[in-house]
Structure formats: C-alpha cells, structure tokens
Motif scaffolding. Structure first.
Motif, PDB file in Angstrom:
ATOM      1  N   LEU A 103       0.731  -1.382  -0.271  1.00 53.80           N
ATOM      2  CA  LEU A 103      -0.076   0.058  -0.048  1.00 53.80           C
ATOM      3  C   LEU A 103       0.693   1.366  -0.022  1.00 53.80           C
ATOM      4  O   LEU A 103       0.642   2.290  -0.650  1.00 53.80           O
ATOM      5  N   LEU A 104       1.949   1.272   0.979  1.00 56.27           N
ATOM      6  CA  LEU A 104       2.857   2.297   0.761  1.00 56.27           C
ATOM      7  C   LEU A 104       3.444   2.664  -0.521  1.00 56.27           C
ATOM      8  O   LEU A 104       3.772   3.843  -0.981  1.00 56.27           O
ATOM      9  N   HIS A 105       3.758   1.554  -1.254  1.00 56.07           N
ATOM     10  CA  HIS A 105       4.228   1.866  -2.625  1.00 56.07           C
ATOM     11  C   HIS A 105       3.550   2.541  -3.430  1.00 56.07           C
ATOM     12  O   HIS A 105       3.772   3.405  -4.137  1.00 56.07           O
ATOM     13  N   GLU A 106       2.171   2.216  -3.694  1.00 54.43           N
ATOM     14  CA  GLU A 106       1.121   2.699  -4.153  1.00 54.43           C
ATOM     15  C   GLU A 106       0.854   4.491  -4.006  1.00 54.43           C
ATOM     16  O   GLU A 106       0.784   5.282  -4.775  1.00 54.43           O
ATOM     17  N   LEU A 107       0.801   4.398  -2.443  1.00 58.54           N
ATOM     18  CA  LEU A 107       0.603   5.942  -2.091  1.00 58.54           C
ATOM     19  C   LEU A 107       1.818   6.867  -2.224  1.00 58.54           C
ATOM     20  O   LEU A 107       1.487   8.011  -2.468  1.00 58.54           O
ATOM     21  N   ASP A 108       2.931   6.303  -2.476  1.00 55.66           N
ATOM     22  CA  ASP A 108       4.166   7.031  -2.809  1.00 55.66           C
ATOM     23  C   ASP A 108       4.152   7.509  -4.257  1.00 55.66           C
ATOM     24  O   ASP A 108       4.359   8.778  -4.156  1.00 55.66           O
ATOM     25  N   ARG A 109       3.767   6.532  -5.083  1.00 52.91           N
ATOM     26  CA  ARG A 109       3.730   7.153  -6.555  1.00 52.91           C
ATOM     27  C   ARG A 109       2.562   7.807  -6.894  1.00 52.91           C
ATOM     28  O   ARG A 109       2.796   8.687  -7.592  1.00 52.91           O
ATOM     29  N   MET A 110       1.504   7.722  -6.191  1.00 58.13           N
ATOM     30  CA  MET A 110       0.324   8.566  -6.508  1.00 58.13           C
ATOM     31  C   MET A 110      -0.087   8.200  -8.018  1.00 58.13           C
ATOM     32  O   MET A 110      -0.428   9.335  -8.736  1.00 58.13           O
ATOM     33  N   GLN A 111       0.458   7.247  -8.675  1.00 60.41           N
ATOM     34  CA  GLN A 111      -0.372   7.089  -9.959  1.00 60.41           C
ATOM     35  C   GLN A 111      -0.160   5.412 -10.104  1.00 60.41           C
ATOM     36  O   GLN A 111       0.519   4.607  -9.328  1.00 60.41           O
ATOM     37  N   TYR A 112      -0.793   4.801 -11.094  1.00 63.84           N
ATOM     38  CA  TYR A 112      -0.792   3.424 -11.388  1.00 63.84           C
ATOM     39  C   TYR A 112      -1.106   3.338 -12.871  1.00 63.84           C
ATOM     40  O   TYR A 112      -1.411   4.080 -13.669  1.00 63.84           O
ATOM     41  N   PHE A 113      -0.620   1.970 -13.465  1.00 58.60           N
ATOM     42  CA  PHE A 113      -0.521   1.788 -14.650  1.00 58.60           C
ATOM     43  C   PHE A 113      -1.679   0.545 -15.045  1.00 58.60           C
ATOM     44  O   PHE A 113      -1.534  -0.324 -14.406  1.00 58.60           O
ATOM     45  N   VAL A 114      -2.411   0.711 -15.900  1.00 55.89           N
ATOM     46  CA  VAL A 114      -3.513  -0.292 -16.088  1.00 55.89           C
ATOM     47  C   VAL A 114      -2.514  -1.367 -17.141  1.00 55.89           C
ATOM     48  O   VAL A 114      -2.752  -1.007 -18.271  1.00 55.89           O
ATOM     49  N   THR A 115      -2.393  -2.391 -16.940  1.00 61.13           N
ATOM     50  CA  THR A 115      -1.576  -3.213 -17.789  1.00 61.13           C
ATOM     51  C   THR A 115      -2.456  -3.591 -18.943  1.00 61.13           C
ATOM     52  O   THR A 115      -1.875  -3.568 -20.131  1.00 61.13           O
ATOM     53  N   GLU A 116      -3.787  -3.863 -18.902  1.00 66.09           N
ATOM     54  CA  GLU A 116      -4.530  -4.244 -19.921  1.00 66.09           C
ATOM     55  C   GLU A 116      -4.793  -3.286 -21.151  1.00 66.09           C
ATOM     56  O   GLU A 116      -5.272  -3.820 -22.236  1.00 66.09           O
ATOM     57  N   THR A 117      -4.710  -2.388 -20.638  1.00 65.84           N
ATOM     58  CA  THR A 117      -5.211  -1.223 -21.630  1.00 65.84           C
ATOM     59  C   THR A 117      -4.032  -0.124 -22.081  1.00 65.84           C
ATOM     60  O   THR A 117      -4.135   0.604 -22.995  1.00 65.84           O
ATOM     61  N   GLY A 118      -2.989  -0.206 -21.092  1.00 63.65           N
ATOM     62  CA  GLY A 118      -1.995   0.784 -21.224  1.00 63.65           C
ATOM     63  C   GLY A 118      -2.007   2.315 -20.788  1.00 63.65           C
ATOM     64  O   GLY A 118      -1.283   2.875 -21.045  1.00 63.65           O
ATOM     65  N   ASP A 119      -3.198   2.231 -20.210  1.00 61.93           N
ATOM     66  CA  ASP A 119      -3.429   3.565 -19.538  1.00 61.93           C
ATOM     67  C   ASP A 119      -2.716   3.728 -18.452  1.00 61.93           C
ATOM     68  O   ASP A 119      -2.617   2.927 -17.586  1.00 61.93           O
ATOM     69  N   GLU A 120      -2.285   4.945 -18.213  1.00 60.38           N
ATOM     70  CA  GLU A 120      -1.758   5.450 -16.816  1.00 60.38           C
ATOM     71  C   GLU A 120      -2.608   6.665 -16.125  1.00 60.38           C
ATOM     72  O   GLU A 120      -2.790   7.536 -16.744  1.00 60.38           O
ATOM     73  N   ILE A 121      -2.922   6.386 -15.129  1.00 66.76           N
ATOM     74  CA  ILE A 121      -3.620   7.258 -14.237  1.00 66.76           C
ATOM     75  C   ILE A 121      -2.745   7.845 -13.087  1.00 66.76           C
ATOM     76  O   ILE A 121      -2.066   7.279 -12.177  1.00 66.76           O
ATOM     77  N   GLN A 122      -2.850   9.418 -13.136  1.00 61.78           N
ATOM     78  CA  GLN A 122      -1.888  10.044 -12.101  1.00 61.78           C
ATOM     79  C   GLN A 122      -2.859  10.856 -11.494  1.00 61.78           C
ATOM     80  O   GLN A 122      -3.515  11.520 -11.913  1.00 61.78           O
ATOM     81  N   ALA A 123      -2.700  10.794 -10.177  1.00 64.50           N
ATOM     82  CA  ALA A 123      -3.528  11.736  -9.160  1.00 64.50           C
ATOM     83  C   ALA A 123      -3.232  13.159  -9.273  1.00 64.50           C
ATOM     84  O   ALA A 123      -1.991  13.696  -9.437  1.00 64.50           O
ATOM     85  N   ARG A 124      -4.255  13.916  -9.577  1.00 62.10           N
ATOM     86  CA  ARG A 124      -4.356  15.406  -9.577  1.00 62.10           C
ATOM     87  C   ARG A 124      -4.158  15.987  -8.336  1.00 62.10           C
ATOM     88  O   ARG A 124      -3.441  17.183  -8.182  1.00 62.10           O
ATOM     89  N   PHE A 125      -4.870  15.403  -7.156  1.00 63.19           N
ATOM     90  CA  PHE A 125      -4.439  15.727  -5.979  1.00 63.19           C
ATOM     91  C   PHE A 125      -4.370  14.740  -5.076  1.00 63.19           C
ATOM     92  O   PHE A 125      -4.930  13.738  -5.153  1.00 63.19           O
ATOM     93  N   ARG A 126      -3.321  15.013  -4.305  1.00 64.41           N
ATOM     94  CA  ARG A 126      -2.888  13.882  -3.119  1.00 64.41           C
ATOM     95  C   ARG A 126      -4.311  13.772  -2.041  1.00 64.41           C
ATOM     96  O   ARG A 126      -4.570  14.713  -1.409  1.00 64.41           O
ATOM     97  N   PRO A 127      -4.869  12.375  -2.167  1.00 63.70           N
ATOM     98  CA  PRO A 127      -5.860  12.399  -1.200  1.00 63.70           C
ATOM     99  C   PRO A 127      -5.437  12.505   0.299  1.00 63.70           C
ATOM    100  O   PRO A 127      -4.274  12.206   0.600  1.00 63.70           O
ATOM    101  N   VAL A 128      -6.280  12.849   1.316  1.00 59.60           N
ATOM    102  CA  VAL A 128      -6.316  12.948   2.631  1.00 59.60           C
ATOM    103  C   VAL A 128      -6.467  11.342   3.073  1.00 59.60           C
ATOM    104  O   VAL A 128      -7.533  10.896   3.131  1.00 59.60           O
ATOM    105  N   VAL A 129      -5.603  10.526   3.616  1.00 61.14           N
ATOM    106  CA  VAL A 129      -5.484   9.175   3.826  1.00 61.14           C
ATOM    107  C   VAL A 129      -5.578   9.050   5.230  1.00 61.14           C
ATOM    108  O   VAL A 129      -4.663   9.384   6.161  1.00 61.14           O
TER     109      VAL A 129
END
Length: 205
Positions: A103-129
């Motif tokens: 979980l820390l790895h994902e929260l540090d990067r604030m983005q993720y890659f959708v392997t099946e579509t090639g899309d990359e999603i990057q957070a515009r705003f850091r959420p309050v966790v």
C-alpha cells in the motif's frame, strides 16, 4: 493518519468528520483478510467479459473494448478524482503482512498503470489518507514510520454519557446513569477480553 483504538471507539467516524470538516468527498475502503493493494487500484472483470462474449447483446466489437471491464477500486477512484478526497482505509490490520508495505508503494507513487489497456492514471490531488487499525496484528516498521499516529482511548463514563446524549437526546438521565454504572461495573468485574463498544451500550439502554 494512522488511527488505532479498540472496536467501537469511533475510528471510522473520525474519517467522516474530517471529510465533512474539510468539505471533501469520502471514499471508504473496508479491508478484508483477502484484500490486496492491487484490488484498491482496479480489477479486470474477466468473468463479465466472458459472459458478455457468450450471452451479451453488444456483439464482438463491444467485448473488444477492454476498458468496459476495468473497474477502479477505492484507491484508483481517489487517484482519478477531479477533486481532493478523504480516503478511509479501514482496518488495515485485517489483511496479510505484505499489504501495508504494498500500500505504501502505491501511495508514494500516486499513480498506477493499467496493464490491460496501457493507460496510466496519475493523481491530480493527493488524497487525505486515514488508515484505521484494531491492533489485531503488528504493522511493519517501514509502514509505521510513514504515518502520523493517533490513538483513541476507550471513553471514560462521563465521555460515554456525552456520546449517548448526542445520539439519544430524549433518554431519561436516570436511565443513562444506571445503564452506564452497570456497564462499567460489569466491564471491571469480568475483565472482558474485548472491551464493549458504544453501540453495545446504546443497545443496553
């Protein structure tokens, strides 16, 4: 923010109060024993795609659009949001030992890659966790070092009376006093393995 405390002390409600006070939407991610960090990002619904391929009305072209079967999880929705959100990761200690570090790895990067579509999603705003834990198991040191820690004590009788009055303002004061006295006497005499929650007290009343 890592919030610890016994069940029923209001850890989940604290996240709701933060969201309300800051004017942000709340996204709730209840963690289970089988939860993986990847599930929080997205799930590729292969079963639904197979079903649509066999029985659906959209035809072959509709099934080819894999994006229809990518379902964002709570963490993915928080990253993709057009506004800042409060993300509640509830009862993190229910998952396996690797979950907090993943979980820390994902929260540090604030983005993720959708392997099946090639899309990359990057957070515009850091959420309050806000992360809650019932102390069912120890959390990794690396995870704890990244968190601001807050512990919610089990309420004393006077605080419990205030809690009951907020939720049940019409209850007679004598009944509240008698119920709370019996409640804490029982708790002290039996040395309960698990402390009673506020909801249990309300049920008594």
């Amino acid at each position: 923010l890592l919030v610890k405390g016994e069940p029923g002390t209001g850890k989940t409600l604290l996240a709701s109060a933060i969201a309300e006070a800051m004017g942000h939407p709340l996204i709730h991610w209840p963690v289970k024993s089988t939860t993986r960090a990847q599930d929080g990002l997205y799930i590729y619904d292969t079963v639904q795609r197979l079903y649509d391929a066999r029985f659906g009305d959209g035809g072959a072209e509709a099934v080819k659009d894999i994006r229809r079967y990518i379902k964002p999880g709570p963490l993915g929705r928080a990253f993709a949001s057009e506004e800042r959100v409060v993300l509640l990761i509830d009862e993190v200690d229910k998952a396996d030992l690797e979950f907090p570090n993943d979980l820390l790895h994902e929260l540090d990067r604030m983005q993720y890659f959708v392997t099946e579509t090639g899309d990359e999603i990057q957070a515009r705003f850091r959420p309050v966790v806000v992360i809650t834990s019932n102390n069912e198991k120890e959390l990794p040191d690396a995870f704890l070092r990244r968190c601001v820690f807050h512990f919610i004590d089990f309420p004393e009788p006077e605080m419990m009376k205030r809690v009951v009055r907020v939720h049940h303002p019409g209850v007679d004061e004598r009944i509240i006093d008698q119920a709370i006295a019996a409640f804490y006497d029982t708790r002290g005499l039996t040395r309960l393995r698990k402390r009673p929650s506020t909801s249990e007290l309300v049920d008594w009343i």
